[in-house]
Design an enzyme around this catalytic site. Structure first.
Site, PDB file in Angstrom:
ATOM      1  N   ARG A 232       0.855  -1.178   0.000  1.00  0.00           N
ATOM      2  CA  ARG A 232       0.000   0.000   0.000  1.00  0.00           C
ATOM      3  C   ARG A 232       0.899   1.239   0.000  1.00  0.00           C
ATOM      4  O   ARG A 232       1.935   1.250   0.680  1.00  0.00           O
ATOM      5  CB  ARG A 232      -0.903   0.043   1.246  1.00  0.00           C
ATOM      6  CG  ARG A 232      -2.060  -0.929   1.232  1.00  0.00           C
ATOM      7  CD  ARG A 232      -3.117  -0.552   0.191  1.00  0.00           C
ATOM      8  NE  ARG A 232      -4.276  -1.419   0.265  1.00  0.00           N
ATOM      9  CZ  ARG A 232      -4.445  -2.521  -0.473  1.00  0.00           C
ATOM     10  NH1 ARG A 232      -3.533  -2.896  -1.352  1.00  0.00           N
ATOM     11  NH2 ARG A 232      -5.548  -3.251  -0.348  1.00  0.00           N
TER      12      ARG A 232
ATOM     13  N   GLU B 176      -4.324   7.541  -4.815  1.00  0.00           N
ATOM     14  CA  GLU B 176      -4.599   6.844  -6.082  1.00  0.00           C
ATOM     15  C   GLU B 176      -5.930   7.336  -6.630  1.00  0.00           C
ATOM     16  O   GLU B 176      -6.859   7.558  -5.845  1.00  0.00           O
ATOM     17  CB  GLU B 176      -4.638   5.334  -5.838  1.00  0.00           C
ATOM     18  CG  GLU B 176      -3.286   4.799  -5.375  1.00  0.00           C
ATOM     19  CD  GLU B 176      -3.287   3.305  -5.067  1.00  0.00           C
ATOM     20  OE1 GLU B 176      -4.297   2.621  -5.351  1.00  0.00           O
ATOM     21  OE2 GLU B 176      -2.282   2.820  -4.547  1.00  0.00           O
TER      22      GLU B 176
ATOM     23  N   HIS C 191      -1.915   0.227  -9.619  1.00  0.00           N
ATOM     24  CA  HIS C 191      -2.490  -0.697  -8.633  1.00  0.00           C
ATOM     25  C   HIS C 191      -3.106  -1.911  -9.361  1.00  0.00           C
ATOM     26  O   HIS C 191      -4.307  -2.166  -9.251  1.00  0.00           O
ATOM     27  CB  HIS C 191      -3.531   0.011  -7.752  1.00  0.00           C
ATOM     28  CG  HIS C 191      -3.788  -0.714  -6.458  1.00  0.00           C
ATOM     29  ND1 HIS C 191      -4.078  -0.084  -5.284  1.00  0.00           N
ATOM     30  CD2 HIS C 191      -3.806  -2.036  -6.167  1.00  0.00           C
ATOM     31  CE1 HIS C 191      -4.260  -0.974  -4.326  1.00  0.00           C
ATOM     32  NE2 HIS C 191      -4.107  -2.176  -4.851  1.00  0.00           N
TER      33      HIS C 191
END
Ligand SMILES: NC(=O)C1=CN([C@@H]2O[C@H](COP(=O)(O)OP(=O)(O)OC[C@H]3O[C@@H](n4cnc5c(N)ncnc54)[C@H](OP(=O)(O)O)[C@@H]3O)[C@@H](O)[C@H]2O)C=CC1
Ligand SMILES: O=CC(=O)O
Length: 325
Positions: free
Chosen positions: A237, A266, A285
Site C-alpha cells: 500500500r 490513487e 495498482h
C-alpha cells in the site's frame, strides 16, 4: 423475504445471476459523484455490501442500520474501520489466497522492469531514439543471483520468495513480525531485522498490509540505510511509505530505482515527480488485475457474502470475534 445486497463493483454475468437468485441486488456501476449519491440512497435498505476501493467509514456505515455483512473484493482491509464494524457486529470478509500468485507475478514484473530498465528503453525505441547499439549508459543490472529482501513474509511475500529463489537463484532475506521456519526451509530464506534487511538487500520489496503499525514504516531514515544500487519495490500500500522521502531518495541517488504499484493517493496525480523519473516504473495498482484472478476474487467475495447472509460463517472472516457459533 430476500435480503438486500448493494454491489459497488460490477460482477460477471454468472456471478450476477447467482446473487440475483438469492438476494435483491442494487448495482452501483461506478463510484463517481452520481454513483456515491446512489450508494447513499441504497444504504438504508442494505443487509449486505460487496465491492472494493471505497473507504467505508462510520459516516457511510451509519446510513445502513440493517447491515449484516460486507464482502470486500480485496485481501487488504485498510479501507474498513474494523473496530467499528466489530462494535456494530457486522461481518467483514476479504479474498486472500486467490490473488497471491498473480500479485507476486506483478511484484516480479516490477523487479525485472526496474533492474533491466524495460519501460525506459522501450520508450526510447518508440521515440525513435534507438540509433546505435546500447552502451553502458543504458545498461541495467542483473536480477539473478542478487539478494531479494522481502518485508512482510505472508502469502504474497512467500510467493515472491519462491519466484526469486527457484526461478532466479536469488538469496532471500526477509523481515516479518516473527521468523517463518517453513519459508526458511523451502527457500533457504534468512530472517533479518528491518535495518539489516534495508542495508543488505539488492531488491527491497514491501508485501505487508497497511495498518496503524506499518503506516509510513519506510521513510527518510530507512531510505538512508539502503545502498545506492538498491531497487525499491512496493506492491503493498502506498501509505506504508513516506512518498516525499522516496522522491527525495530517488532524486538524490540514494537508491537506484523504484517499482511502484501503489501510491499515497490513487490514482496517482499526473504532476507527481515520480512520473518525471526514468528510474521509476509506476503501475496503476494492478497487482491482482488479470481476468482469471479478478473473477476468482469476485467469486470468493460472493461466496463470503451469501454465506454470511444465510447465517453461515464466511470462509474468509476478518473480524472473527463477531461470530457466535
Ligand atoms: N498491489 C496490489 O494490487 C495488491 C496489494 N496487496 C497488499 O498486500 C498485502 C499483503 O497481502 P497478503 O500477503 O495476502 O497478506 P498476509 O497477511 O498473508 O501477509 C502479510 C505479512 O505482513 C507481515 N506484517 C504485518 N505487519 C508487519 C510489520 N509491522 N512488520 C513486519 N511484518 C509485518 C505479517 O507478518 P507476520 O505473519 O509475521 O505477522 C504477514 O505475514 C495486503 O494487505 C494488501 O495491502 C494485496 C493484493 C494485491
Ligand atoms: O490491493 C488489492 C488487494 O486485494 O488488497
Amino acid at each position: 423475504m430476500k435480503k438486500q445486497v448493494v454491489l459497488y463493483k460490477k460482477l460477471s454475468a454468472l456471478l450476477m445471476a447467482r446473487l440475483h437468485e438469492q438476494a435483491e441486488v442494487t448495482l452501483i456501476e461506478s463510484l463517481d459523484a452520481d454513483g456515491l449519491a446512489r450508494l447513499r440512497d441504497a444504504l438504508p435498505r442494505a443487509h449486505g455490501l460487496l465491492g472494493a476501493s471505497l473507504k467505508l467509514d462510520a459516516e457511510l456505515l451509519d446510513l445502513a442500520p440493517d447491515l449484516e455483512a460486507i464482502a470486500s473484493v480485496s485481501v487488504g482491509v485498510d479501507n474498513y474501520d474494523i473496530d467499528y464494524l466489530t462494535e456494530r457486529r457486522i461481518l467483514l470478509s476479504n479474498t486472500p489466497d486467490v490473488l497471491t500468485e498473480t500479485t507476486a507475478d506483478t511484484g516480479f514484473a516490477l523487479i525485472l522492469a526496474t533492474a533491466r530498465r524495460v519501460v525506459e528503453l522501450a520508450n526510447m525505441v518508440r521515440a525513435g531514439q534507438w540509433s546505435r547499439n546500447l552502451g553502458p549508459a543504458h545498461f541495467g543490472s542483473d536480477v539473478h543471483g542478487k539478494t531479494l529482501g522481502i518485508i512482510g513474509m505472508g502469502r504474497i511475500g512467500e510467493a515472491l520468495a519462491q519466484r526469486g529463489h527457484c526461478g532466479f537463484g536469488m538469496p532471500v532475506i526477509y523481515h516479518s513480525h516473527s521468523p517463518k521456519p517453513a519459508v526458511e526451509q523451502r527457500f533457504n530464506a534468512q530472517y533479518r531485522s528491518l535495518g539489516e534487511l534495508l542495508q543488505q538487500a539488492d531488491f527491497i520489496c514491501l508485501t505487508l498490509p497497511l495498518t496503524a503499525e506499518t503506516e509510513r514504516l519506510i521513510g527518510a531514515e530507512e531510505f538512508a540505510l539502503m545502498r545506492p544500487q538498491s531497487i525499491f519495490i512496493n506492491i503493498s500500500r502506498g501509505k506504508v511509505v513516506d512518498e516525499a522521502a522516496l522522491i527525495e531518495a530517488l532524486g538524490a541517488g540514494r537508491i537506484r530505482a523504484a517499482g511502484l504499484d501503489v501510491f499515497e493517493r490513487e490514482p496517482l496525480n499526473l504532476d507527481s515527480p515520480l512520473l518525471q523519473m526514468d528510474n521509476v516504473v509506476a503501475t496503476p495498482h494492478m497487482g491482482s488485475a488479470t481476468h482469471e484472478t479478478r473473477e476468482a476474487m469476485a467469486r470468493c467475495a460472493v461466496d463470503n457474502l451469501l454465506a454470511a447472509l444465510a447465517g453461515e460463517r464466511p470462509a474468509n472472516l476478518v473480524n472473527p470475534s463477531v461470530w457466535k457459533d
